[in-house]
Write a protein that holds these residues in place. Structure first.
Motif, mmCIF file in Angstrom:
data_model
loop_
_atom_site.group_PDB
_atom_site.id
_atom_site.type_symbol
_atom_site.label_atom_id
_atom_site.label_comp_id
_atom_site.label_asym_id
_atom_site.label_seq_id
_atom_site.Cartn_x
_atom_site.Cartn_y
_atom_site.Cartn_z
ATOM 1 N N SER A 244 0.840 -1.194 0.000
ATOM 2 C CA SER A 244 0.000 0.000 0.000
ATOM 3 C C SER A 244 0.878 1.248 0.000
ATOM 4 O O SER A 244 2.087 1.178 0.269
ATOM 5 N N GLU A 245 0.284 2.392 -0.285
ATOM 6 C CA GLU A 245 1.048 3.639 -0.313
ATOM 7 C C GLU A 245 1.657 3.957 1.055
ATOM 8 O O GLU A 245 2.780 4.444 1.140
ATOM 9 N N ASP A 246 0.929 3.667 2.122
ATOM 10 C CA ASP A 246 1.490 3.951 3.446
ATOM 11 C C ASP A 246 2.632 2.996 3.781
ATOM 12 O O ASP A 246 3.584 3.382 4.459
ATOM 13 N N GLU A 247 2.582 1.753 3.291
ATOM 14 C CA GLU A 247 3.682 0.815 3.528
ATOM 15 C C GLU A 247 4.940 1.256 2.779
ATOM 16 O O GLU A 247 6.051 1.214 3.319
ATOM 17 N N LYS A 248 4.772 1.679 1.527
ATOM 18 C CA LYS A 248 5.925 2.165 0.764
ATOM 19 C C LYS A 248 6.499 3.425 1.405
ATOM 20 O O LYS A 248 7.725 3.596 1.488
ATOM 21 N N LYS A 249 5.634 4.290 1.879
ATOM 22 C CA LYS A 249 6.097 5.520 2.520
ATOM 23 C C LYS A 249 6.895 5.208 3.786
ATOM 24 O O LYS A 249 7.930 5.823 4.056
ATOM 25 N N LEU A 250 6.423 4.224 4.547
ATOM 26 C CA LEU A 250 7.135 3.834 5.767
ATOM 27 C C LEU A 250 8.503 3.250 5.432
ATOM 28 O O LEU A 250 9.501 3.539 6.105
ATOM 29 N N PHE A 251 8.573 2.449 4.372
ATOM 30 C CA PHE A 251 9.855 1.880 3.941
ATOM 31 C C PHE A 251 10.846 2.978 3.571
ATOM 32 O O PHE A 251 11.987 3.000 4.055
#
Length: 295
Positions: A244-251
């Protein structure tokens, strides 16, 4: 390990014993085996769970009857370029995450706890480098390592500003979520823990746990960023695992955090560490920038 080794000698009758880091390798006429100290993780139970999820990329557990040690099959590794090895590893990792993914309910505080922890780390690094800057700029003759850091201090502060902004953006995306994607993560990923011959294997599962898949990606990146081109690996992972976009952002946020450059015993080692920490910053910026440019 002496008592256990005596028992294992009688059982397996090795003609050669090799001490390798935290394990023993027993070469016997009936095969080769790895002896490793048991930790809190129940490896037999873990393997049973992985098999139930149709994931079998782990070495066979030959003997878990000892109270302190497990005995695994020894798997020889085929020599290959590290880039190819990393490419094969990311395929197995994708398989692991897809096979064990589920969504769990979370409390309203769970994401806030993550936010506070990362924010505390950012604030700590910012204070550390601000104090370093104020102290070092007063030096009449800077050490080479200090001079190297001072020449690039704006890059460090820019990275911290990026992380702070992205943390706020990430939290605004997830703070009202009631579910979170988790899976079994290996939690100790590097190229040394991946073996390939006729089959691919991940070894050293003792730190594995249920958590966000992002942790495995961050760990692998931080361990291997200098050895392989991670952008290719990340794109390959995204082909198989939908983040998800939030998972990529966290990475991107987590890998972009600057390292804290600590003083070593000699100025030569200080320069070496400063150069390494700055290289990490520059390499990470090159990895992250295209994803934001596309967006």
């Amino acid at each position: 390990m002496n008592n256990t080794l005596d028992v294992l000698k009688k059982i397996y009758k090795p003609y050669k014993i090799t001490f390798l880091k935290k394990v023993l390798i027993l070469n016997t006429t009936s095969g080769d085996f790895v002896v490793k100290r048991k930790e809190e993780k129940d490896i037999k139970e873990l393997y049973q769970y992985l098999e139930s999820r149709s994931f079998s990329h782990f070495p066979n557990l030959k003997d878990e009857a000892r109270s302190e040690y497990n005995v695994f099959e020894y798997i020889p590794s085929v020599s290959m370029p590290k880039e190819q090895k990393a490419y094969d590893l990311i395929n197995v990792l994708s398989n692991l995450h897809n096979s064990t993914t589920y969504y769990k309910s979370v409390t309203e505080d769970e994401f806030k706890i993550i936010f506070d922890k990362i924010k505390s780390n950012i604030d700590y690094l910012r204070n550390y480098y601000e104090e370093f800057y104020e102290k070092t700029k007063k030096e009449e003759y800077m050490t080479p390592s200090n001079y190297l850091l001072m020449r690039n201090i704006s890059k460090i502060f820019a990275a911290l500003e990026f992380c702070s902004s992205e943390l706020d953006a990430w939290y605004s995306m997830v703070k009202e979520d009631s579910k979170k994607r988790v899976c079994l993560i290996h939690n100790n990923l590097n190229l040394e823990h991946f073996i390939k011959n006729e089959k691919e294997y991940l070894i050293s599962w003792e730190k594995s746990r249920i958590d966000t898949p992002i942790i495995d990606l961050v760990t692998l990146y931080q361990n291997e960023y200098f050895n392989v081109h991670f952008g290719v690996l990340f794109d390959k992972y995204l082909e198989k695992v939908h983040l998800s976009e939030d998972e990529k952002k966290l990475f991107f946020l987590l890998i972009s955090l600057p390292k804290k450059t600590e003083l070593k015993e000699t100025e030569f080692r200080n320069c070496e560490q400063a150069r390494k920490d700055l290289d990490y910053l520059f390499i990470t910026e090159e990895l992250v920038r295209p994803y934001y440019a596309i967006k």
